[in-house]
Design a protein around this motif. Structure first.
Motif: not given
Length: 258
Positions: A1-11, A145-160
């Motif tokens: 749920m927190k990840k979805i909220i982060a995406i909504v906030f970023s959008v 800031g959109l890419k960071q929020a969507f990358a957070n959906l993946k475990e290693d997203g921020q590393h990329a």
């Protein structure tokens, strides 16, 4: 749920940021019925209040872009929304400037020749084109800031998303093409009132100051690679002699991005 909220906030933050930028496009050519650079009511020392507005913009951009502030901010908000917080604050600040800006009257120049008018409006459009193209050259979605929020959906997203240094296209001509675009668009006007010139001058001073701060951060982060880049490519205005030595990678930060 927190990840979805982060995406909504970023959008939402992205939408506010884009709305502010589109508003500025209209603001500078007096095309917006809600606010413009040459219309409105003078209510309190326009020279001072307008300077304070641009100072607010410079302070917000410069402080929030620094590494120390980012470290402090991410103690309270997740790292993947830190950029979106910056974008939202930037958008709100820009909207406040446009709503509170006081016209100053006076005319420095007014071009009447149709061909010259078209040329200046074309130059104005070129400035915006350079600005937007530069954002996509260094990853528009990460910049806002959109890419960071969507990358957070993946475990290693921020590393990329770890920034690496590269000099694509316009970055081979100048080190800060976004700022070059801003300089063009704030000065390219067939009707240059005192208030418009004041806005352009204050923004120019901020750009000169902001790029110096940003380059200190870039030297600290990329070391000799960035120093070599500084020595071979001019900061804001391209020259015939400039030669860029591109470094392979992805994602380069500039004064606006950070």
């Amino acid at each position: 749920m927190k990840k979805i909220i982060a995406i909504v906030f970023s959008v939402f933050s992205y939408s506010v940021g884009m709305a502010a930028i589109l508003g500025l496009m209209a603001f500078l050519v007096n095309a917006c019925p809600l606010f413009s650079i040459d219309t409105g009511t003078q209510f309190f020392l326009p020279w001072l209040s307008n300077a304070l507005l641009i100072g607010l913009f410079a302070l917000q951009h410069s402080v929030m872009a620094r590494k120390g502030f980012k470290t402090w901010l991410t103690r309270s908000v997740p790292v993947h929304v830190e950029r979106s917080v910056y974008v939202l604050a930037s958008g709100i600040t820009l909207i406040v400037i446009m709503l509170a800006w006081q016209p100053m009257g006076g005319m420095l120049w007014q071009v009447e020749t149709p061909a010259a008018k078209v040329g200046l409006y074309a130059l104005y459009g070129l400035g915006w084109g350079i600005l937007f193209l530069s954002t996509f050259l260094i990853d528009h979605w990460s910049l806002f800031g959109l890419k960071q929020a969507f990358a957070n959906l993946k475990e290693d997203g921020q590393h990329a998303l770890v920034p690496r240094f590269v000099t694509p296209f316009l970055y081979k001509l100048v080190r800060h093409p976004m700022m070059t675009g801003v300089l063009i668009l704030v000065w390219a006007s067939p009707t240059m009132t005192l208030g418009h010139a004041y806005f352009a001058l204050l923004m120019t001073l901020y750009i000169l100051f902001g790029t110096r701060l940003e380059e200190k951060d870039l030297v600290e982060e990329f070391g000799g690679t960035y120093k070599e880049y500084q020595a071979s490519v001019p900061k804001l205005l391209p020259t015939v002699r400039s030669k860029s030595k591109a470094v392979k990678g992805s994602g380069v930060r500039t004064a606006v991005e950070s």
